[in-house]
Design a protein around this motif. Structure first.
Motif, mmCIF file in Angstrom:
data_model
loop_
_atom_site.group_PDB
_atom_site.id
_atom_site.type_symbol
_atom_site.label_atom_id
_atom_site.label_comp_id
_atom_site.label_asym_id
_atom_site.label_seq_id
_atom_site.Cartn_x
_atom_site.Cartn_y
_atom_site.Cartn_z
ATOM 1 N N THR A 1 2.189 7.139 5.396
ATOM 2 C CA THR A 1 1.089 6.617 4.585
ATOM 3 C C THR A 1 -0.147 6.365 5.438
ATOM 4 N N LYS A 2 0.054 6.125 6.732
ATOM 5 C CA LYS A 2 -1.093 5.916 7.627
ATOM 6 C C LYS A 2 -1.942 7.196 7.675
ATOM 7 N N PRO B 1 5.595 4.164 6.054
ATOM 8 C CA PRO B 1 4.361 3.837 6.794
ATOM 9 C C PRO B 1 4.082 4.729 8.004
ATOM 10 N N SER B 2 5.113 5.066 8.801
ATOM 11 C CA SER B 2 4.864 5.861 10.005
ATOM 12 C C SER B 2 5.379 7.290 9.924
ATOM 13 N N SER C 1 0.840 -1.194 0.000
ATOM 14 C CA SER C 1 0.000 0.000 0.000
ATOM 15 C C SER C 1 0.876 1.244 0.000
ATOM 16 N N SER D 1 -3.705 7.811 4.304
ATOM 17 C CA SER D 1 -4.892 6.965 4.174
ATOM 18 C C SER D 1 -6.033 7.486 5.050
ATOM 19 N N GLU D 2 -5.704 7.869 6.292
ATOM 20 C CA GLU D 2 -6.727 8.383 7.211
ATOM 21 C C GLU D 2 -7.334 9.692 6.708
#
Length: 123
Positions: A105-106, A78-79, A46, A109-110
């Protein structure tokens, strides 16, 4: 006013990180380039739509990083931790507008921004 202070402070110095909203603005208005420093397997699972994958260990000297050092380079993982370190490396190399996207990316996405998975046909 206090909610805007981090954006003002980060934007003024060009250092640190930017919010997902600021990242989108930089992409749309200043031709910012989204670079995901995740490992290829993480990127395949992702990533933000339109991001280039340049694994953290390959950031220095990568041909996938634009040569124009005036362009905003928006780094993600990612973080957000590796992206912050990668932004620091690029700033030392002369990319004044290299910044991490806060939350990675979190957060992307959120914020319901477009996500993608690697196309297995082209992998």
């Amino acid at each position: 006013g206090l909610l805007l202070w981090p954006l003002v402070r980060q934007g003024a110095g060009g250092a640190g990180s930017v919010s997902t909203a600021e990242a989108v603005r930089l992409i749309n208005r200043e031709k910012g380039v989204l670079v995901d420093v995740s490992e290829p397997s993480e990127f395949a699972a992702s990533h933000a739509a339109g991001a280039r994958n340049v694994p953290f260990g390959q950031v220095e000297g990568s041909k996938d990083i634009p040569t124009n050092k005036q362009l905003p380079i928006l780094l993600m993982c990612p973080s957000g931790a590796r992206a912050g370190r990668a932004a620091g490396l690029l700033r030392k190399a002369g990319f004044e507008k290299a910044v991490a996207v806060a939350g990675g990316t979190k957060a992307w996405s959120e914020a319901q921004l477009p996500m993608a998975k690697a196309d297995t046909a082209s992998a």
